[in-house]
Design a protein around this motif. Structure first.
Motif, PDB file in Angstrom:
ATOM      1  N   MET A 149      -6.427  10.583   2.458  1.00  0.00           N
ATOM      2  CA  MET A 149      -6.677  11.042   3.596  1.00  0.00           C
ATOM      3  C   MET A 149      -5.908  12.010   4.147  1.00  0.00           C
ATOM      4  N   ILE A 150      -6.368  13.208   4.926  1.00  0.00           N
ATOM      5  CA  ILE A 150      -5.439  13.945   5.676  1.00  0.00           C
ATOM      6  C   ILE A 150      -6.086  14.279   6.985  1.00  0.00           C
ATOM      7  N   PRO A 151      -5.318  13.983   8.007  1.00  0.00           N
ATOM      8  CA  PRO A 151      -5.697  14.267   9.283  1.00  0.00           C
ATOM      9  C   PRO A 151      -5.687  15.751   9.576  1.00  0.00           C
ATOM     10  N   GLY A 152      -6.108  15.977  10.772  1.00  0.00           N
ATOM     11  CA  GLY A 152      -6.279  17.541  11.170  1.00  0.00           C
ATOM     12  C   GLY A 152      -5.009  17.986  11.815  1.00  0.00           C
ATOM     13  N   SER A 153      -5.037  19.047  12.561  1.00  0.00           N
ATOM     14  CA  SER A 153      -3.775  19.612  13.120  1.00  0.00           C
ATOM     15  C   SER A 153      -3.169  18.585  14.204  1.00  0.00           C
ATOM     16  N   SER A 154      -1.939  18.717  14.462  1.00  0.00           N
ATOM     17  CA  SER A 154      -1.134  17.999  15.403  1.00  0.00           C
ATOM     18  C   SER A 154      -1.314  16.268  15.328  1.00  0.00           C
ATOM     19  N   ALA A 155      -1.803  16.047  14.188  1.00  0.00           N
ATOM     20  CA  ALA A 155      -2.004  14.589  13.773  1.00  0.00           C
ATOM     21  C   ALA A 155      -1.112  14.133  12.762  1.00  0.00           C
ATOM     22  N   LEU A 160      -2.873  -0.037   3.134  1.00  0.00           N
ATOM     23  CA  LEU A 160      -2.820   1.038   3.655  1.00  0.00           C
ATOM     24  C   LEU A 160      -1.150   1.908   3.476  1.00  0.00           C
ATOM     25  N   LEU A 161      -1.067   2.957   2.744  1.00  0.00           N
ATOM     26  CA  LEU A 161       0.115   3.404   2.624  1.00  0.00           C
ATOM     27  C   LEU A 161       0.010   4.712   3.192  1.00  0.00           C
ATOM     28  N   ARG A 162       1.111   5.190   3.888  1.00  0.00           N
ATOM     29  CA  ARG A 162       1.317   6.423   4.639  1.00  0.00           C
ATOM     30  C   ARG A 162       2.462   7.310   4.263  1.00  0.00           C
ATOM     31  N   VAL A 163       2.294   8.278   4.032  1.00  0.00           N
ATOM     32  CA  VAL A 163       3.003   9.552   3.296  1.00  0.00           C
ATOM     33  C   VAL A 163       3.208  10.521   4.424  1.00  0.00           C
ATOM     34  N   THR A 164       4.666  10.991   4.331  1.00  0.00           N
ATOM     35  CA  THR A 164       4.779  12.274   5.288  1.00  0.00           C
ATOM     36  C   THR A 164       5.776  13.165   4.715  1.00  0.00           C
ATOM     37  N   VAL A 165       5.129  14.467   4.533  1.00  0.00           N
ATOM     38  CA  VAL A 165       6.028  15.555   3.876  1.00  0.00           C
ATOM     39  C   VAL A 165       6.533  16.211   4.904  1.00  0.00           C
ATOM     40  N   THR A 187      -2.730   7.780   3.349  1.00  0.00           N
ATOM     41  CA  THR A 187      -2.834   8.824   4.189  1.00  0.00           C
ATOM     42  C   THR A 187      -1.773   9.908   3.999  1.00  0.00           C
ATOM     43  N   ILE A 188      -1.825  11.216   4.238  1.00  0.00           N
ATOM     44  CA  ILE A 188      -0.807  11.575   4.051  1.00  0.00           C
ATOM     45  C   ILE A 188      -0.778  12.927   5.173  1.00  0.00           C
ATOM     46  N   GLY A 189       0.562  12.917   5.804  1.00  0.00           N
ATOM     47  CA  GLY A 189       0.617  13.860   6.933  1.00  0.00           C
ATOM     48  C   GLY A 189       1.624  14.703   6.866  1.00  0.00           C
ATOM     49  N   PHE A 190       2.005  15.698   7.588  1.00  0.00           N
ATOM     50  CA  PHE A 190       2.925  16.528   7.350  1.00  0.00           C
ATOM     51  C   PHE A 190       3.912  16.652   8.606  1.00  0.00           C
ATOM     52  N   GLU A 191       5.371  17.040   8.547  1.00  0.00           N
ATOM     53  CA  GLU A 191       6.094  17.249   9.535  1.00  0.00           C
ATOM     54  C   GLU A 191       5.697  18.468  10.494  1.00  0.00           C
ATOM     55  N   ASN A 192       5.321  19.692   9.801  1.00  0.00           N
ATOM     56  CA  ASN A 192       4.539  20.787  10.423  1.00  0.00           C
ATOM     57  C   ASN A 192       3.119  20.583  10.347  1.00  0.00           C
ATOM     58  N   TYR A 252       1.917   5.389  -8.910  1.00  0.00           N
ATOM     59  CA  TYR A 252       0.996   4.438  -8.900  1.00  0.00           C
ATOM     60  C   TYR A 252       0.375   4.736  -9.904  1.00  0.00           C
ATOM     61  N   HIS A 253       0.170   5.812 -10.632  1.00  0.00           N
ATOM     62  CA  HIS A 253      -0.433   5.952 -12.107  1.00  0.00           C
ATOM     63  C   HIS A 253      -2.103   5.787 -11.756  1.00  0.00           C
ATOM     64  N   PHE A 254      -2.417   6.355 -10.919  1.00  0.00           N
ATOM     65  CA  PHE A 254      -4.051   6.042 -10.722  1.00  0.00           C
ATOM     66  C   PHE A 254      -4.700   7.550 -11.522  1.00  0.00           C
ATOM     67  N   ASN A 255      -5.963   6.959 -11.728  1.00  0.00           N
ATOM     68  CA  ASN A 255      -6.617   8.145 -12.603  1.00  0.00           C
ATOM     69  C   ASN A 255      -7.846   8.587 -12.100  1.00  0.00           C
ATOM     70  N   ASN A 256      -8.185   8.108 -10.934  1.00  0.00           N
ATOM     71  CA  ASN A 256      -9.453   8.501 -10.271  1.00  0.00           C
ATOM     72  C   ASN A 256      -9.350   8.371  -8.614  1.00  0.00           C
ATOM     73  N   PHE A 257      -9.654   8.940  -7.853  1.00  0.00           N
ATOM     74  CA  PHE A 257      -9.748   8.697  -6.482  1.00  0.00           C
ATOM     75  C   PHE A 257     -10.640   9.505  -5.544  1.00  0.00           C
ATOM     76  N   ASN A 258     -10.776   9.246  -4.298  1.00  0.00           N
ATOM     77  CA  ASN A 258     -11.770   9.862  -3.394  1.00  0.00           C
ATOM     78  C   ASN A 258     -10.895  10.357  -2.347  1.00  0.00           C
ATOM     79  N   ILE A 259     -11.382  11.723  -1.908  1.00  0.00           N
ATOM     80  CA  ILE A 259     -10.801  12.446  -0.694  1.00  0.00           C
ATOM     81  C   ILE A 259     -11.499  12.462   0.514  1.00  0.00           C
ATOM     82  N   PHE A 260     -10.724  12.579   1.656  1.00  0.00           N
ATOM     83  CA  PHE A 260     -11.157  12.448   2.862  1.00  0.00           C
ATOM     84  C   PHE A 260     -10.255  13.512   3.921  1.00  0.00           C
ATOM     85  N   GLY A 261     -11.029  14.343   4.678  1.00  0.00           N
ATOM     86  CA  GLY A 261     -10.141  14.979   5.576  1.00  0.00           C
ATOM     87  C   GLY A 261     -10.963  14.863   6.860  1.00  0.00           C
TER      88      GLY A 261
END
Length: 232
Positions: free
Chosen positions: A1-7, A29-34, A56-61, A87-96
């Motif tokens: 899952m990826i949020p929008g701008s400024s989130a 729930l695992l949160r990832v920040t790049v 959920t994947i967020g970005f510093e920028n 985590y060696h997963f082989n399928n997934f869903n994506i949300f934005g």
């Protein structure tokens, strides 16, 4: 899952908590920040026993703009590879949500073709495929996304959700901009569906709390996947 701008990566915490409470489920729930230096940080947890964990994947920028969307897609690629190795997963869903859908689309067209992992379904909310322009005038971003559409996996199912304040926009994103996703996904993937929500909490920033959206999110993004997994 990826949020929008400024989130950031905590953007979906309330949504996931609501789903867990409303449907008596227990999704981890695992949160990832790049970071801008490509460094990755983690918080929360990922249970390997969970049939539908959330990441959920967020970005510093996390700023807006086409040039930043391209950078964020590259950072998504770094995070995705790290997650796959851990985590060696082989399928997934994506949300934005909002620009999160643009980041996913740019990623699918420019990075994902090198991955052996399967996408089951995609869901976005208020994604502005043509930014704030009218449907007649395609932005450079939309032109680029259309030109690379052949790289998108063909077997996925996609639900694009739009909210309307006055049957024209959700207070920020024009309905025509969300529906412009059809130029990218229609006839390229197995199923493309545009859903338009109206009424209470149908504005751009409130959509994640809209009861109609939460019902759709659970039905098509979680329940159907759980049923598929249990039948395998």
């Amino acid at each position: 899952m990826i949020p929008g701008s400024s989130a950031d990566a905590t953007h979906f915490d309330n949504l996931i908590s609501t789903v867990n409470q409303q449907y008596n489920e227990h999704h981890s729930l695992l949160r990832v920040t790049v970071g801008v230096n490509n460094q990755i940080s983690y918080s929360g947890n990922y249970s390997t026993k969970d049939k539908h964990p959330f990441v959920t994947i967020g970005f510093e920028n996390s700023q807006d703009g086409y040039s930043n969307i391209k950078k964020q897609a590259a950072w998504l690629n770094i995070a995705f590879k790290d997650l796959k190795n851990k985590y060696h997963f082989n399928n997934f869903n994506i949300f934005g949500h909002s620009n999160g859908g643009l980041i996913w689309t740019y990623y699918l067209e420019n990075y994902f073709k090198k991955s052996p992992i399967n996408i089951n379904r995609m869901m976005t909310v208020g994604t502005p495929y043509n930014l704030e322009s009218s449907d007649k005038d395609h932005t450079q971003m939309l032109k680029d996304l259309i030109s690379q559409r052949q790289n998108i996996p063909t077997e996925m199912t996609y639900y694009s959700i739009a909210g309307t304040k006055h049957y024209e926009d959700d207070g920020i994103v024009p309905l025509s901009s969300v529906s412009a996703g059809k130029y990218i996904y229609e006839d390229q993937i197995k199923n493309y569906t545009l859903v338009v929500l109206t009424g209470s909490n149908a504005e751009h920033s409130d959509m994640l709390a809209n009861y109609q959206f939460i019902t759709l999110f659970h039905q098509y993004f979680i329940k159907n996947t759980l049923q598929k997994n249990s039948s395998q």
